[in-house]
Design a protein around this motif. Structure first.
Motif, PDB file in Angstrom:
ATOM      1  N   GLU C 135      34.961  34.860  32.917  1.00  0.00           N
ATOM      2  CA  GLU C 135      35.243  33.897  31.849  1.00  0.00           C
ATOM      3  C   GLU C 135      35.585  34.666  30.590  1.00  0.00           C
ATOM      4  OE1 GLU C 135      33.126  29.570  32.045  1.00  0.00           O
ATOM      5  OE2 GLU C 135      31.971  31.191  31.174  1.00  0.00           O
ATOM      6  N   PHE C 136      36.576  34.199  29.875  1.00  0.00           N
ATOM      7  CA  PHE C 136      36.952  34.878  28.642  1.00  0.00           C
ATOM      8  C   PHE C 136      36.344  34.154  27.455  1.00  0.00           C
ATOM      9  CE2 PHE C 136      40.752  35.979  31.348  1.00  0.00           C
ATOM     10  CZ  PHE C 136      40.302  37.271  31.607  1.00  0.00           C
ATOM     11  N   VAL C 137      35.798  34.935  26.548  1.00  0.00           N
ATOM     12  CA  VAL C 137      35.193  34.377  25.336  1.00  0.00           C
ATOM     13  C   VAL C 137      36.231  34.470  24.223  1.00  0.00           C
ATOM     14  CG1 VAL C 137      33.275  34.533  23.718  1.00  0.00           C
ATOM     15  CG2 VAL C 137      32.971  35.224  26.133  1.00  0.00           C
ATOM     16  N   ILE C 138      36.511  33.326  23.643  1.00  0.00           N
ATOM     17  CA  ILE C 138      37.577  33.224  22.651  1.00  0.00           C
ATOM     18  C   ILE C 138      36.994  32.669  21.359  1.00  0.00           C
ATOM     19  CG2 ILE C 138      39.734  32.023  22.092  1.00  0.00           C
ATOM     20  CD1 ILE C 138      40.145  31.915  25.233  1.00  0.00           C
ATOM     21  N   VAL C 139      37.359  33.308  20.261  1.00  0.00           N
ATOM     22  CA  VAL C 139      36.845  32.840  18.968  1.00  0.00           C
ATOM     23  C   VAL C 139      38.005  32.419  18.080  1.00  0.00           C
ATOM     24  CG1 VAL C 139      35.717  33.580  16.831  1.00  0.00           C
ATOM     25  CG2 VAL C 139      34.719  34.184  19.040  1.00  0.00           C
ATOM     26  N   THR C 163      47.262  29.989  18.783  1.00  0.00           N
ATOM     27  CA  THR C 163      47.453  30.656  17.498  1.00  0.00           C
ATOM     28  C   THR C 163      46.175  30.506  16.681  1.00  0.00           C
ATOM     29  OG1 THR C 163      49.761  30.075  17.541  1.00  0.00           O
ATOM     30  CG2 THR C 163      48.866  30.732  15.412  1.00  0.00           C
ATOM     31  N   GLY C 164      45.732  31.587  16.076  1.00  0.00           N
ATOM     32  CA  GLY C 164      44.505  31.518  15.282  1.00  0.00           C
ATOM     33  C   GLY C 164      43.281  31.943  16.058  1.00  0.00           C
ATOM     34  N   GLU C 165      43.461  32.237  17.352  1.00  0.00           N
ATOM     35  CA  GLU C 165      42.299  32.628  18.159  1.00  0.00           C
ATOM     36  C   GLU C 165      42.370  34.112  18.506  1.00  0.00           C
ATOM     37  OE1 GLU C 165      40.912  28.751  20.647  1.00  0.00           O
ATOM     38  OE2 GLU C 165      42.520  29.946  21.527  1.00  0.00           O
ATOM     39  N   ILE C 166      41.196  34.630  18.819  1.00  0.00           N
ATOM     40  CA  ILE C 166      41.128  36.017  19.269  1.00  0.00           C
ATOM     41  C   ILE C 166      40.234  36.101  20.491  1.00  0.00           C
ATOM     42  CG2 ILE C 166      39.224  36.568  17.675  1.00  0.00           C
ATOM     43  CD1 ILE C 166      40.500  39.358  17.392  1.00  0.00           C
ATOM     44  N   LEU C 167      40.678  36.908  21.454  1.00  0.00           N
ATOM     45  CA  LEU C 167      39.882  37.155  22.647  1.00  0.00           C
ATOM     46  C   LEU C 167      38.818  38.183  22.278  1.00  0.00           C
ATOM     47  CD1 LEU C 167      39.590  36.901  25.801  1.00  0.00           C
ATOM     48  CD2 LEU C 167      41.113  38.875  25.934  1.00  0.00           C
ATOM     49  N   VAL C 168      37.562  37.853  22.501  1.00  0.00           N
ATOM     50  CA  VAL C 168      36.530  38.813  22.097  1.00  0.00           C
ATOM     51  C   VAL C 168      35.869  39.510  23.285  1.00  0.00           C
ATOM     52  CG1 VAL C 168      36.064  37.687  19.892  1.00  0.00           C
ATOM     53  CG2 VAL C 168      34.690  37.096  21.887  1.00  0.00           C
ATOM     54  N   ALA C 169      35.800  38.872  24.433  1.00  0.00           N
ATOM     55  CA  ALA C 169      35.113  39.519  25.564  1.00  0.00           C
ATOM     56  C   ALA C 169      35.421  38.804  26.865  1.00  0.00           C
ATOM     57  CB  ALA C 169      33.605  39.524  25.334  1.00  0.00           C
ATOM     58  N   ALA C 170      35.106  39.486  27.938  1.00  0.00           N
ATOM     59  CA  ALA C 170      35.099  38.854  29.256  1.00  0.00           C
ATOM     60  C   ALA C 170      33.674  38.891  29.771  1.00  0.00           C
ATOM     61  CB  ALA C 170      36.011  39.591  30.215  1.00  0.00           C
ATOM     62  N   GLU C 171      33.259  37.786  30.396  1.00  0.00           N
ATOM     63  CA  GLU C 171      31.936  37.736  31.028  1.00  0.00           C
ATOM     64  C   GLU C 171      32.146  37.628  32.529  1.00  0.00           C
ATOM     65  OE1 GLU C 171      29.519  35.590  27.364  1.00  0.00           O
ATOM     66  OE2 GLU C 171      29.889  34.456  29.220  1.00  0.00           O
ATOM     67  N   ILE C 172      31.612  38.590  33.231  1.00  0.00           N
ATOM     68  CA  ILE C 172      31.854  38.677  34.674  1.00  0.00           C
ATOM     69  C   ILE C 172      30.528  38.544  35.403  1.00  0.00           C
ATOM     70  CG2 ILE C 172      32.668  40.209  36.507  1.00  0.00           C
ATOM     71  CD1 ILE C 172      34.446  41.537  34.285  1.00  0.00           C
ATOM     72  N   PRO C 173      30.424  37.579  36.321  1.00  0.00           N
ATOM     73  CA  PRO C 173      29.167  37.472  37.080  1.00  0.00           C
ATOM     74  C   PRO C 173      28.896  38.788  37.812  1.00  0.00           C
ATOM     75  CG  PRO C 173      30.680  35.658  37.587  1.00  0.00           C
ATOM     76  CD  PRO C 173      31.443  36.640  36.771  1.00  0.00           C
ATOM     77  N   CYS C 174      27.689  39.308  37.654  1.00  0.00           N
ATOM     78  CA  CYS C 174      27.376  40.576  38.331  1.00  0.00           C
ATOM     79  C   CYS C 174      27.434  40.374  39.844  1.00  0.00           C
ATOM     80  CB  CYS C 174      25.971  41.048  37.946  1.00  0.00           C
ATOM     81  SG  CYS C 174      25.893  41.592  36.232  1.00  0.00           S
ATOM     82  N   ALA C 175      27.991  41.346  40.506  1.00  0.00           N
ATOM     83  CA  ALA C 175      28.137  41.251  41.953  1.00  0.00           C
ATOM     84  C   ALA C 175      26.761  41.176  42.592  1.00  0.00           C
ATOM     85  CB  ALA C 175      28.898  42.468  42.468  1.00  0.00           C
ATOM     86  N   ARG C 176      26.641  40.322  43.622  1.00  0.00           N
ATOM     87  CA  ARG C 176      25.364  40.233  44.331  1.00  0.00           C
ATOM     88  C   ARG C 176      25.330  41.286  45.429  1.00  0.00           C
ATOM     89  NH1 ARG C 176      25.918  34.277  44.400  1.00  0.00           N
ATOM     90  NH2 ARG C 176      25.632  33.686  42.206  1.00  0.00           N
ATOM     91  N   ASP C 177      24.244  41.262  46.188  1.00  0.00           N
ATOM     92  CA  ASP C 177      24.020  42.272  47.232  1.00  0.00           C
ATOM     93  C   ASP C 177      25.220  42.488  48.148  1.00  0.00           C
ATOM     94  OD1 ASP C 177      21.627  42.901  46.388  1.00  0.00           O
ATOM     95  OD2 ASP C 177      20.472  41.842  47.944  1.00  0.00           O
TER      96      ASP C 177
END
Lengths: 789, 168, 292
Positions: C135-139, C163-177
């Motif tokens: 998921e991308f976090v957008i501000v 327009t007017g937004e900035i991508l700040v991070a990606a949140e990636i579910p940690c891989a399971r076993d």
């Protein structure tokens, strides 16, 4: 002739690191763009966005007053001061082209043709101003496909020429029709080579500085040919040659692309002449793709007639290629076709022969000589036919070649078309190559891996290569390009030697060649030989480097100059000693007695006596310690040489991707001056040939737009995909010179594409697919395998 | 809201080969052009200006970057090393000097236009992974275009320096 | 080939960056690593009037793990991701992909967020993010929002960023076993954009795959999630026959078009081969015979 007298010195043939490489390694080289004289202006060039269009109107008023702009030049401005040029060779019958000017006046004939030049205080401002030039274009019908350029309903680019044909040449020997009529087997294919471009890492660059006070024009130019440029600039701008000085400082690669006349560069010279101040033009990468001369782009239909026993009865080739809208100036755009029609199957007893080469005009970028001019095309066709024939007859490709090479007794051999093969070493080259690569072992491995679904192929490519060209290449065609070269040697006051040579340097090692030859012949320590090159004011007249001529011709001039200087030194010493010159020799900077090795006097003492203590010089004797000697190869059209290459590839038959596993070369360049230089130059040339085989291709739209004109999209070979390349030699010195050196710089490019294509087809053998077009892209392989609908 | 006016020129201060540099720079000028035209450090070469040929590669804050894809104003506060200072610099000057020697001995250059960037690119690999295989060396150098050599002598030279430094 | 004139702003924090973009809107461009933007400017293919340089915003850089999610700041350099132990542990797909992204000098400067926001259809990271279900976090002025990677890429160089937004991070579910990754691409030369490539994330047990995400790149105007092929592969053991069936299903997922470089048929062929090989990587099958 005898081998050169090396007086026990060993610098000829020694793997010495290049003296002039040290500053390049330290970032202290000096390329033209590194120069920034005071008041230097920077030029940017407006180019035609269309392949063929009329200039309906042109308004530079807004650009002329833009920030930083000093002058805008249009085609008419330059036409008023520069005589037009026509790139034809008078010794090519029927060859024609149209008059050309640096900047288009009424009409542009290719996408990228220069139209206007802006000179401003920075390059960025000059580029800003280009956007303010108002130009109205009327598009004209385009001619892009060489195949239809001569059709009656195709528009004619230059109506005054009566058609789109630049020239047609037919070379015949024997009765080809009869050969095919009686053939038991005929193999044939249509070979296609893409248009490609030299893509030197340093782009074309020129800095012209006209000093109106004394009428002197100094031009720093990234060029292979300072003297040619001096003549051209003087001739076309109506100056005396004594007014023009051309300096080629460090040059960042040439490969034949920097031996042509370019409109943008001529316009920069015009701007300096008008403004009386330095004007610099650097072709940026995007304009290099449409502005530099392209090469290759041939379609050759070829066939070979074979007897029941596998003898070659005859060979026929029909070559067609598009050369852009004008034949290039001043060398013409004929040479690729001339070499193709000379050299198809020239390595072999080819029987009856007929080759036709036609060059046609089209609305694509200018076109001309580029490394190995025509040879890679001739080799691709020849070696492709040889493999097809071997396969048809069920004979191993190496054995098939062995059987058909020209016999060692047949030299010198005059080929139909003109070239004379002085003496080739093909059998020896083949056997050396097969041993180097372990041919038998690779064949065994190939067979075994096929059963595991791994498809590898081995390709061989013999080549015959022109070098040390005579005046037959240009001078006889009325083109003012020197086919002789000279070297001036002077003994310095401290016993060193300064050599001024007409050789030039784009990294091949011209400096080192002169240094090593002079050191060896004069008996002077290598480190005490300084070489001066690349300046029409300080070096003697000569042709520069192109056509595999630098070492063979300039090196021989250096050798003869060295002998002359040595003779003069020994004559002087003999006179001082009241003895005979033949009793002396020079070794390690010392004059010695030849018999005993006893030191007589140092070269420093010789020089000091000659220069400072003339009171000690006999009144009737004048020592001459500055000498010049010149050399031109006049025996043959060229000192033809030969070699062979092999490629080992693996084809992924699902993706069409090719992995290069190995590449081998055996080259015969006669006397080797420095194996370090020769071997890596051969490798670099191979990589250019491999680039052509796998990657490089100027993709044009039907409208004449170059579709991949950036380094993102035009794929040049990089380190990651290239194989290690093993280089071996046979050595057949040419008897046309005492040095015996023949060309080495183009050999790799001449044969590499054919070796890779043959290896690919060898890998595809079990599937029955054949590819005869380069670059061999994954898509072409998948199509040959029938994997794409 | 306190909004600075967008600048077309800016004052920058950074070190180049250990020397402090302070200049007013047009913001649109890239770092390669600034070094070449303003500072006269012409060992950084410009071959394509779109980040592909690698000829302008230099070291910025310890890592190699393309100088044509960085604005000069972005070097503000940075530590820049170009070929002119690389062999005597603090990071891995000895590696660069070793590479220069091996390149010279093996004629791993012809026209020399790619050479400064090739040396700096190779130095990063030698410093980080002296045990790199020939194939890894080729991969690491694959963003630096050389039209003259067959790359082989370059790979040989880098491999030789790697081996001497990894003790293998 | 010099960049056209522009002016330049260097915000001190995200809030100021948002202020700036509010003022200049479409006339401004974010300057992150600049490895695509500055090339485009040099070639005068873009002419923004303002560049807002976010390289000083340290809060946008860095890799961390929080609440089962791997968080990669937009300004994190490719090099850092390539060598990050956290990435290797929790999103090994990115570690597999990273050596394929351009060359070392570009990875040293290029940023994760820049690559995502630029949305080159042949780029590796957008496809990886889709396969990882990031998921991308957008501000923006209105606050923060999140967009799933699979909905973020909307067209050729187009994304859900307004327009007017900035991508700040990606949140990636940690891989399971059982989570495993495969990455393959076919490029003519090392570091080139791929002709075709794919990123696969799945739960693997023996030769059984579950939760299969397959994202292709280089085959369309944006990265494509191959859902039909994935659902076939989720139906049972990854036998050669099933893989072949999944290859056939790609016709439902992909429709590569001809372009100046390659035909659509060529890209489709490569996509099929890559799929088989990537699944083979996951289950260590010898799949050559199954490929077409």
């Amino acid at each position: 002739m005898s081998a050169p007298d090396r007086s026990g010195n060993t610098t000829i043939g020694a793997a010495l690191p290049r003296t002039n490489a040290l500053r390049l390694l330290s970032g202290r080289g000096q390329y033209v763009d590194d120069l920034n004289p005071p008041r230097c202006l920077h030029a940017a060039v407006l180019r035609s966005p269309y392949a063929h269009a009329r200039i309906a109107s042109l308004d530079v008023a807004a650009a002329a007053i833009a920030p930083g702009v000093v002058r805008v030049l249009t085609g008419r401005d330059v036409a008023a001061m520069c005589d037009p040029y026509v790139g034809v060779l008078k010794h090519v019958p029927g060859m024609q082209s149209a008059a050309q000017l640096p900047l288009a006046v009424d009409r542009a004939c290719w996408q990228g043709e220069p139209v206007a030049l802006v000179a401003a205080t920075t390059r960025a401002e000059a580029e800003d101003a280009l956007a303010l030039i108002e130009i109205e274009w009327e598009e004209l019908p385009v001619v892009t496909d060489a195949e239809t350029a001569l059709h009656p309903d195709t528009p004619v680019i230059h109506p005054e020429l009566g058609g789109n044909l630049c020239f047609e040449r037919v070379v015949t020997e024997g009765d080809v029709a009869a050969a095919f009529a009686q053939a038991a087997h005929v193999v044939e294919a249509e070979f296609i080579t893409s248009r490609h471009t030299a893509a030197t890492l340093e782009p074309r660059t020129i800095l012209a500085d006209f000093n109106a006070a004394d009428g002197q024009l100094t031009v720093w130019h990234s060029t292979q040919v300072p003297y040619m440029m001096q003549w051209i600039i003087a001739r076309h701008f109506r100056l005396a040659e004594t007014q023009v000085r051309v300096i080629a400082p460090d040059v960042g690669g040439g490969f034949g692309m920097k031996i042509h006349i370019y409109g943008d560069e001529m316009a920069a010279v015009a701007a300096s002449l008008l403004l009386g101040r330095p004007v610099k033009f650097v072709a940026d990468r995007l304009e290099s793709f449409v502005g530099d001369f392209h090469a290759r782009g041939h379609r050759v239909r070829a066939r070979m007639a074979l007897s029941k026993d596998g003898d070659i009865l005859g060979v026929e080739a029909d070559d067609l290629y598009g050369i852009g809208p004008y034949s290039g100036y001043p060398r013409g755009s004929a040479n690729e076709g001339l070499q193709v029609s000379n050299l198809v199957c020239a390595a072999y007893r080819r029987g009856a022969y007929r080759a036709v080469s036609r060059a046609v005009f089209q609305n694509k970028a200018m076109y001309g000589q580029y490394r190995a001019v025509g040879h890679p095309v001739a080799c691709l066709v020849s070696e492709g036919l040889m493999d097809l024939a071997a396969a048809k007859l069920g004979i191993d490709p190496a054995e098939f070649r062995r059987r058909h090479y020209l016999s060692p007794e047949s030299y010198p051999l005059k080929l139909a078309g003109g070239p004379v093969l002085e003496k080739l070493s093909q059998h020896e080259a083949l056997e050396t190559l097969l041993q180097m690569m372990d041919y038998a072992g690779l064949r065994t491995e190939q067979k075994k891996l096929r059963t595991q679904g791994i498809h590898r192929g081995i390709g061989l490519a013999s080549f015959v290569e022109n070098s040390n060209p005579s005046a037959a290449t240009y001078g006889q065609g009325g083109v003012s390009i020197a086919s002789q070269d000279s070297c001036t040697l002077k003994l310095t006051a401290t016993g060193g030697v300064v050599a001024a040579s007409s050789i030039t340097e784009c990294g091949q090692g011209g400096y080192a060649v002169i240094q090593q030859v002079v050191a060896a012949v004069c008996g002077v320590p290598f480190a005490q030989v300084k070489v001066v090159i690349g300046d029409t004011e300080t070096t003697p007249v000569g042709g520069g480097v192109w056509g595999s001529r630098g070492t063979g011709i300039c090196g021989e001039a250096a050798l003869q100059a060295g002998k002359a200087l040595k003779a003069n030194i020994l004559a002087f010493v003999a006179r001082l000693q009241e003895s005979e010159a033949s009793l002396y020799d020079i070794r390690d900077g010392q004059v010695i007695r030849a018999q005993s090795g006893e030191e007589v006097m140092t070269l420093e003492a010789v020089a000091r006596t000659a220069y400072f203590r003339t009171d000690q010089v006999p009144k009737d004797f004048q020592p001459e310690l500055t000498v010049t000697r010149s050399y031109a190869q006049k025996t043959y059209n060229g000192a033809y040489t030969n070699g062979i290459q092999a490629s080992y590839v693996e084809v992924d038959t699902e993706t069409g991707f090719i992995k290069l596993l190995g590449h081998w070369v055996v080259d015969d360049c006669g006397t080797v001056i420095n194996p370090l230089l020769v071997d890596e130059q051969i490798r670099g040339a191979c990589v250019q040939g491999i680039g052509a085989a796998l990657f490089e291709q100027c993709v044009y739209s039907p409208e004449g737009q170059l579709m991949n004109g950036s380094l993102m999209d035009y794929l040049v070979p990089m380190a990651g995909e290239m194989p290690d390349i093993e280089v071996g030699h046979t050595c057949t010195p040419t008897a046309t010179s005492e040095l015996g050196a023949k060309g080495a710089g183009e050999a790799g490019t001449a044969g590499a594409s054919a070796a890779v294509l043959n290896a690919t087809n060898d890998a595809l053998g079990p599937f029955g697919g054949v590819v005869s077009e380069i670059p061999v892209t994954p898509e072409r392989i998948l199509r040959a395998l029938g994997r794409l609908s | 809201m306190n909004t600075p006016k967008p600048a077309t020129e800016l004052d920058v201060a950074f070190t180049v080969n250990g020397e402090r540099v302070e200049r007013r720079v047009p913001v649109r000028q890239n770092l390669a052009d600034f070094l070449r035209d303003t500072l006269g450090l012409t060992g950084t070469h410009v071959g394509c200006e779109h980040g592909v040929c690698g000829a302008c590669t230099l070291r910025c804050n310890g890592v190699i970057v393309r100088a044509c894809l960085m604005l000069a104003v972005q070097a503000d506060g940075a530590d820049i090393v170009t070929i002119e200072g690389a062999a005597t610099g603090n990071y891995d000057g000895a590696i660069v000097a070793d590479l220069q020697r091996e390149f010279h001995q093996r004629n791993a250059l012809q026209c020399g236009f790619c050479t400064p960037a090739m040396l700096l690119t190779a130095a990063e690999l030698v410093a980080a992974r002296p045990q790199a295989s020939r194939e890894e060396i080729r991969a690491h150098l694959s963003g630096n275009y050389c039209r003259c050599t067959g790359y082989q002598s370059i790979v040989d030279a880098v491999e030789s320096v790697c081996r001497s430094r990894s003790g293998t | 080939m010099k960049a056209p004139a522009f002016s330049y702003l260097r915000p001190e924090n995200i809030s100021q960056a948002i202020d700036f973009i509010d003022i200049y809107g479409d006339e401004a461009r974010w300057l992150a690593g600049g490895q695509s933007l500055l090339a485009a400017l040099n070639m005068r293919l873009a002419a923004p009037s303002v560049l807002i340089d976010i390289n000083g915003l340290s809060e946008l850089a860095g890799i961390s793990v929080n609440a089962g999610k791997l968080i990669i700041g937009a300004l994190t350099r490719h090099r850092e991701i390539e060598h990050s132990p956290l990435v290797a542990q929790h999103a090994s797909l990115l570690a597999l992909a990273m050596p394929h992204v351009a060359h070392a000098a570009v990875r040293n400067r290029g940023t994760f967020g820049g690559s995502i926001a630029f949305a080159d259809p042949a780029a590796e990271l957008p496809a990886c993010c889709i396969a990882l279900d990031a998921e991308f976090v957008i501000v923006g002025r209105g606050g923060e929002r999140r967009v799933r990677a699979r909905h973020f890429f909307t067209g050729l160089y187009e994304t859900a960023l307004q327009t007017g937004e900035i991508l700040v991070a990606a949140e990636i579910p940690c891989a399971r076993d059982k989570g495993r990754a495969a990455f393959r691409e076919l490029a003519r030369r090392h570091g080139d954009y791929a002709i075709a490539g794919l990123a696969v994330q799945a739960a693997v047990e023996g030769d059984v795959l579950r939760d299969v995400n397959i994202a292709f790149f280089g085959v369309d105007s944006k990265p494509v999630l191959a859902e039909h092929a994935a659902s076939v592969l989720e139906q049972g053991a990854a036998t050669p026959a099933r893989i072949e069936q999944a290859q056939h299903q790609l016709a439902q997922d992909l429709a590569p078009q001809d372009d100046v470089h390659y035909s659509g048929a060529m890209r489709m062929q490569l996509a099929r081969v890559l799929l088989a090989r990537a699944i083979g990587d996951l289950v260590n099958l010898e799949t050559k015979s199954a490929a077409r």
